[in-house]
Design an enzyme around this catalytic site. Sequence first.
Site, PDB file in Angstrom:
ATOM      1  N   HIS A 107      -5.528   4.832   6.451  1.00 36.37           N
ATOM      2  CA  HIS A 107      -4.800   5.644   5.471  1.00 36.37           C
ATOM      3  C   HIS A 107      -3.339   5.821   5.841  1.00 36.37           C
ATOM      4  O   HIS A 107      -2.750   6.874   5.566  1.00 36.37           O
ATOM      5  CB  HIS A 107      -5.479   7.010   5.280  1.00 36.37           C
ATOM      6  CG  HIS A 107      -6.835   6.901   4.631  1.00 36.37           C
ATOM      7  ND1 HIS A 107      -7.025   6.480   3.340  1.00 36.37           N
ATOM      8  CD2 HIS A 107      -8.080   7.146   5.145  1.00 36.37           C
ATOM      9  CE1 HIS A 107      -8.319   6.473   3.049  1.00 36.37           C
ATOM     10  NE2 HIS A 107      -8.978   6.869   4.137  1.00 36.37           N
ATOM     11  N   ASP A 124      -2.793  -0.240   6.338  1.00 36.54           N
ATOM     12  CA  ASP A 124      -3.682  -0.615   5.241  1.00 36.54           C
ATOM     13  C   ASP A 124      -3.208  -1.905   4.573  1.00 36.54           C
ATOM     14  O   ASP A 124      -4.028  -2.736   4.153  1.00 36.54           O
ATOM     15  CB  ASP A 124      -3.752   0.506   4.207  1.00 36.54           C
ATOM     16  CG  ASP A 124      -4.539   1.712   4.718  1.00 36.54           C
ATOM     17  OD1 ASP A 124      -4.952   1.690   5.894  1.00 36.54           O
ATOM     18  OD2 ASP A 124      -4.737   2.668   3.943  1.00 36.54           O
ATOM     19  N   ASP A 128       0.865  -1.181   0.000  1.00 35.45           N
ATOM     20  CA  ASP A 128       0.000   0.000   0.000  1.00 35.45           C
ATOM     21  C   ASP A 128       0.900   1.229   0.000  1.00 35.45           C
ATOM     22  O   ASP A 128       1.969   1.231   0.617  1.00 35.45           O
ATOM     23  CB  ASP A 128      -0.927   0.022   1.221  1.00 35.45           C
ATOM     24  CG  ASP A 128      -1.936   1.164   1.141  1.00 35.45           C
ATOM     25  OD1 ASP A 128      -2.967   0.978   0.476  1.00 35.45           O
ATOM     26  OD2 ASP A 128      -1.665   2.223   1.737  1.00 35.45           O
TER      27      ASP A 128
END
Length: 584
Positions: free
Chosen positions: A178, A183, A37
């Site tokens: 976030h 994530d 991510d």
Amino acid sequence: MRGMTRLATPGAVHGAVQPSFEDLGTPLREVTFVVVDLETTGTRTTDSGITEIGAVKVRGGEVLGEFQSLVNPGREVPAFVARLTGITTAMVSTAPSIDLVLPSFLEWAHDCVLVAHNAPFDVGFLKAAAAGLGYPWPGFPVVDTVPLARRVVPKDEAPNHKLATLAHLFRARVTPEHRALADARATVDVLHGLLDRLGAMGVQHLEDLATAADPVPPDVRKKRHLADGLPEAPGVYLFKGPGDEVLYVGTSTNIRKRVRSYFTAAEKRRRITEMVRIAHEVTPVVCATPLEAAVRELRLITEHEPRYNRRSKHPERHTWVRLTDEPYPRLSVVRDVRPGAPHIGPFGSRRVAQDAVDALHDALPLRQCTLRLAAVSRTPGSPCALAGMGRCSAPCVAVVAPDDAYAAVAKTAAEVLTGDPSSVVQALAARIGRLAAEQRFEEAGVVTGRLRAYVQGAGRAQRLAPLAACAELVAARPTPAGGWELVVVRHARLAGTAVTRPDEDPLPVVDALRATAETVDAPVPPAPACHPEEAALVIDWLESPGVRLVHTSDPWALPVRSALAHADLAGVSGEVRAQVDSLQ
């Protein structure tokens, strides 16, 4: 000698190849995934930079390691991004730049499969960063969890397929916030939840996962196990149904890979999907060469007449046009070839053969009646309307001596069937031109179709006849590996084939191949001693670049002025052909 085989028995040995992920068929439990991510300063790679990379390496449900690093994007972090991610300009000002972080990540993720939620975004930024630094992209296999979720998580179970929603549904141990590593951890749990559901649908291997988001019916997808254990080699495959009925026969340079494609969205033919639903077994036949595979496929289709194959099942339906052997020859559409008479063909249907007959009738005043006429009739006959139109020399009225004028017409007909067709092409091309000049394009189209049928039929016969008459022909073609692909052809039928090693003398292999090749009875040329399509495959191979003739028992040549020279209907002007073809 490698891969020597007769057409009667399957089997071949093949050189090693570098397999891809798709070819390997790796069970998912053995695949190492890197779930990644990114956090960025924006959504476009052209004007945004990476601020954080987080990744988790997992295999078989076990976490093997984690990667996390802030990244200095070389620009300000927008306020709204800082509020969303908590990453500020101050936080990344002392972080390493992407030119230091990216090489470490690529090395850490080497030989793994990348996974991301909305993978085009994350992988797109990684690719752009690699390109900006001049690094070649490693070409990771990529799995996107978004389309997988859309495939197995219905809307009545989750209102959307956002990472936070799916993490809640699958009870992820980490809540997405976030931040890259958090994530990525949440995406690991989502991935495992999706894999559990996909496993019930028959998705057990990495290549299954690559197409798992395809809209394939579950009962079709579950049949993927039929490809397990199939060889990654060229050859033929047979789908079998209840009672070992052969449902479908196909050929491929990679049997396993091709068969697997039948269980994905790449297969869009309804009848084939229906076939897969009732199939319970796939039988492979490994072949030494692509030519052998194509011939085997054709023979197996002819032998079994599979209900889901549409071509080549009925060679007996091919027709020929014969100039009959009688005092006043005529043209006849026939099923077989007889000695002593000129033939053209074969034609795929009686209708096309009749078009060729009509073309010849348009150009030559051959009789069209079906009566068998004596050389000299005892009583004069009654000429038909065609005689009055000048389209038949009316041999039926000859009562004193044989009709020499008709003999000349018959001789010309024999010549244009077996040799130079120029006179017919020129006559019909002139007629097509006149019709086009009068803007009678539909009639011109009919005549063009007849001319094309005649030229193609004559060309096939002239191409087949020399090889059908040849008792034995041996040819060789270099292989990419440096050896030789050898074939023995008898009366146009492939009687044997072999492949030699680069360091092997091919001549002893040729002698052995000739000694063990299939015995083939002589046919009546131009008919070959095999399915006409097999003969066409053999001729195409013989005419391919690099082929060398090793031995031939009889001449193998075409007429100097043959119908093949007129295959593109060069006698008809391009403008006229364009007008006519637009109406066909």
